[in-house]
Design a protein around this motif. Structure first.
Motif, PDB file in Angstrom:
ATOM      1  N   MET A   1       0.768  -1.522   0.028  1.00  0.00           N
ATOM      2  CA  MET A   1      -0.088   0.012   0.032  1.00  0.00           C
ATOM      3  C   MET A   1       0.790   1.404   0.082  1.00  0.00           C
ATOM      4  SD  MET A   1      -2.771   0.898   2.622  1.00  0.00           S
ATOM      5  CE  MET A   1      -2.491   0.025   3.703  1.00  0.00           C
ATOM      6  N   ARG A   2       1.747   1.154   0.813  1.00  0.00           N
ATOM      7  CA  ARG A   2       2.821   2.394   0.695  1.00  0.00           C
ATOM      8  C   ARG A   2       3.445   2.666  -0.565  1.00  0.00           C
ATOM      9  NH1 ARG A   2       7.936   2.996   0.609  1.00  0.00           N
ATOM     10  NH2 ARG A   2       8.465   0.804   0.961  1.00  0.00           N
ATOM     11  N   LYS A   3       3.866   1.690  -1.224  1.00  0.00           N
ATOM     12  CA  LYS A   3       4.479   2.026  -2.568  1.00  0.00           C
ATOM     13  C   LYS A   3       3.584   2.382  -3.674  1.00  0.00           C
ATOM     14  CE  LYS A   3       8.234  -1.278  -1.930  1.00  0.00           C
ATOM     15  NZ  LYS A   3       8.736  -2.770  -2.252  1.00  0.00           N
ATOM     16  N   GLU A   4       2.154   1.824  -3.331  1.00  0.00           N
ATOM     17  CA  GLU A   4       1.136   2.131  -4.381  1.00  0.00           C
ATOM     18  C   GLU A   4       0.985   3.589  -4.249  1.00  0.00           C
ATOM     19  OE1 GLU A   4      -1.918  -0.377  -3.155  1.00  0.00           O
ATOM     20  OE2 GLU A   4      -1.299  -2.151  -4.199  1.00  0.00           O
ATOM     21  N   ARG A   5       1.162   4.013  -3.099  1.00  0.00           N
ATOM     22  CA  ARG A   5       0.585   5.484  -2.661  1.00  0.00           C
ATOM     23  C   ARG A   5       2.035   6.557  -2.867  1.00  0.00           C
ATOM     24  NH1 ARG A   5      -3.673   5.519   2.022  1.00  0.00           N
ATOM     25  NH2 ARG A   5      -4.814   3.951   1.216  1.00  0.00           N
ATOM     26  N   LYS A   6       2.982   5.801  -3.257  1.00  0.00           N
ATOM     27  CA  LYS A   6       4.330   6.397  -3.673  1.00  0.00           C
ATOM     28  C   LYS A   6       4.788   7.211  -2.510  1.00  0.00           C
ATOM     29  CE  LYS A   6       3.509   7.101  -8.788  1.00  0.00           C
ATOM     30  NZ  LYS A   6       3.177   5.896  -8.952  1.00  0.00           N
ATOM     31  N   ILE A   7       4.741   6.622  -1.310  1.00  0.00           N
ATOM     32  CA  ILE A   7       5.231   7.059  -0.059  1.00  0.00           C
ATOM     33  C   ILE A   7       6.581   6.299   0.261  1.00  0.00           C
ATOM     34  CG2 ILE A   7       4.645   7.482   2.411  1.00  0.00           C
ATOM     35  CD1 ILE A   7       1.702   7.423   1.791  1.00  0.00           C
ATOM     36  N   MET A  39      -2.513   0.404  14.648  1.00  0.00           N
ATOM     37  CA  MET A  39      -3.355   1.415  14.935  1.00  0.00           C
ATOM     38  C   MET A  39      -2.999   2.695  14.122  1.00  0.00           C
ATOM     39  SD  MET A  39      -4.737   0.563  18.680  1.00  0.00           S
ATOM     40  CE  MET A  39      -5.415   2.183  18.980  1.00  0.00           C
ATOM     41  N   ALA A  40      -1.881   2.958  14.419  1.00  0.00           N
ATOM     42  CA  ALA A  40      -1.269   4.413  13.756  1.00  0.00           C
ATOM     43  C   ALA A  40      -1.151   4.297  12.140  1.00  0.00           C
ATOM     44  CB  ALA A  40       0.187   4.577  14.052  1.00  0.00           C
ATOM     45  N   ALA A  41      -0.823   2.713  11.546  1.00  0.00           N
ATOM     46  CA  ALA A  41      -0.675   2.599  10.128  1.00  0.00           C
ATOM     47  C   ALA A  41      -2.174   2.687   9.735  1.00  0.00           C
ATOM     48  CB  ALA A  41      -0.294   1.276   9.954  1.00  0.00           C
ATOM     49  N   ALA A  42      -3.151   2.134  10.411  1.00  0.00           N
ATOM     50  CA  ALA A  42      -4.498   2.333   9.736  1.00  0.00           C
ATOM     51  C   ALA A  42      -4.920   3.819   9.748  1.00  0.00           C
ATOM     52  CB  ALA A  42      -5.472   1.573  10.780  1.00  0.00           C
ATOM     53  N   ASP A  50      -9.296  -4.175  10.359  1.00  0.00           N
ATOM     54  CA  ASP A  50      -9.623  -5.362   9.527  1.00  0.00           C
ATOM     55  C   ASP A  50      -9.074  -5.370   8.018  1.00  0.00           C
ATOM     56  OD1 ASP A  50     -11.410  -6.093  11.595  1.00  0.00           O
ATOM     57  OD2 ASP A  50     -12.925  -5.430  10.608  1.00  0.00           O
ATOM     58  N   TRP A  51      -9.142  -4.408   7.315  1.00  0.00           N
ATOM     59  CA  TRP A  51      -8.554  -4.140   6.067  1.00  0.00           C
ATOM     60  C   TRP A  51      -6.959  -4.284   6.209  1.00  0.00           C
ATOM     61  CZ3 TRP A  51      -4.961  -1.828   3.146  1.00  0.00           C
ATOM     62  CH2 TRP A  51      -5.087  -2.239   1.705  1.00  0.00           C
ATOM     63  N   LEU A  52      -6.349  -3.577   7.304  1.00  0.00           N
ATOM     64  CA  LEU A  52      -4.816  -3.762   7.247  1.00  0.00           C
ATOM     65  C   LEU A  52      -4.331  -5.159   7.634  1.00  0.00           C
ATOM     66  CD1 LEU A  52      -2.563  -1.615   7.135  1.00  0.00           C
ATOM     67  CD2 LEU A  52      -2.813  -1.269   9.719  1.00  0.00           C
ATOM     68  N   SER A  59     -13.806  -0.763   6.688  1.00  0.00           N
ATOM     69  CA  SER A  59     -15.237  -0.780   7.328  1.00  0.00           C
ATOM     70  C   SER A  59     -15.241   0.402   8.215  1.00  0.00           C
ATOM     71  CB  SER A  59     -15.663  -2.095   8.268  1.00  0.00           C
ATOM     72  OG  SER A  59     -14.466  -2.101   9.332  1.00  0.00           O
ATOM     73  N   ASP A  60     -16.207   0.807   8.614  1.00  0.00           N
ATOM     74  CA  ASP A  60     -16.344   2.031   9.563  1.00  0.00           C
ATOM     75  C   ASP A  60     -16.373   1.487  10.987  1.00  0.00           C
ATOM     76  OD1 ASP A  60     -16.306   4.505   9.936  1.00  0.00           O
ATOM     77  OD2 ASP A  60     -18.378   4.952   9.186  1.00  0.00           O
ATOM     78  N   TYR A  61     -15.393   1.101  11.522  1.00  0.00           N
ATOM     79  CA  TYR A  61     -15.369   0.429  12.527  1.00  0.00           C
ATOM     80  C   TYR A  61     -15.269   1.312  13.779  1.00  0.00           C
ATOM     81  CZ  TYR A  61     -10.333   1.668  12.780  1.00  0.00           C
ATOM     82  OH  TYR A  61      -9.408   2.448  12.816  1.00  0.00           O
ATOM     83  N   ARG A  62     -14.988   2.789  13.352  1.00  0.00           N
ATOM     84  CA  ARG A  62     -15.028   3.647  14.546  1.00  0.00           C
ATOM     85  C   ARG A  62     -16.096   4.097  14.989  1.00  0.00           C
ATOM     86  NH1 ARG A  62      -9.425   6.813  14.635  1.00  0.00           N
ATOM     87  NH2 ARG A  62      -8.051   4.948  13.540  1.00  0.00           N
TER      88      ARG A  62
END
Length: 103
Positions: A1-7, A39-42, A50-52, A59-62
């Motif tokens: 995901m990091r690479k896909e977002r060019k971070i 949690m910080a990465a999410a 869940d996705w991570l 999902s809108d777990y919050r």
């Protein structure tokens, strides 16, 4: 995901509160992130835990609210656990949820 977002690794590591070398170990499978880092990465990537951890759709777990006393007690107890106990417990629970959704 990091690479896909060019971070870069440095940008991601700073944003989630870890070192670049630790992030490298996590990305290569040489180490596992703890609860706080997950949690910080999410939060940083704008996805659910869940996705991570499983690749499920975000999902809108919050916005989840305890529907009964048992759910409220579960959340309370989880928050009181030390991270080294909470992280494997969360992994196990998410695994159980994901497995039950497949059947």
């Amino acid at each position: 995901m990091r690479k896909e977002r060019k971070i870069t690794q440095v940008e991601a590591a700073v944003a989630i509160g870890t070192s670049r070398s630790h992030l490298t170990k996590i990305e290569t499978g040489a180490d596992l992130p703890g609860r706080e880092l997950l949690m910080a990465a999410a939060e940083f990537y704008g996805v659910s835990l869940d996705w991570l951890t499983s690749g499920d759709k975000p999902s809108d777990y919050r916005k989840a609210v305890a529907e009964n006393e048992n759910e409220a007690l579960l959340l309370y107890a989880f928050r009181k656990l030390p991270e080294k106990e909470a992280s494997p417990l969360l992994t196990m629970l998410l695994s159980r949820v994901n497995n039950s959704n497949e059947h």
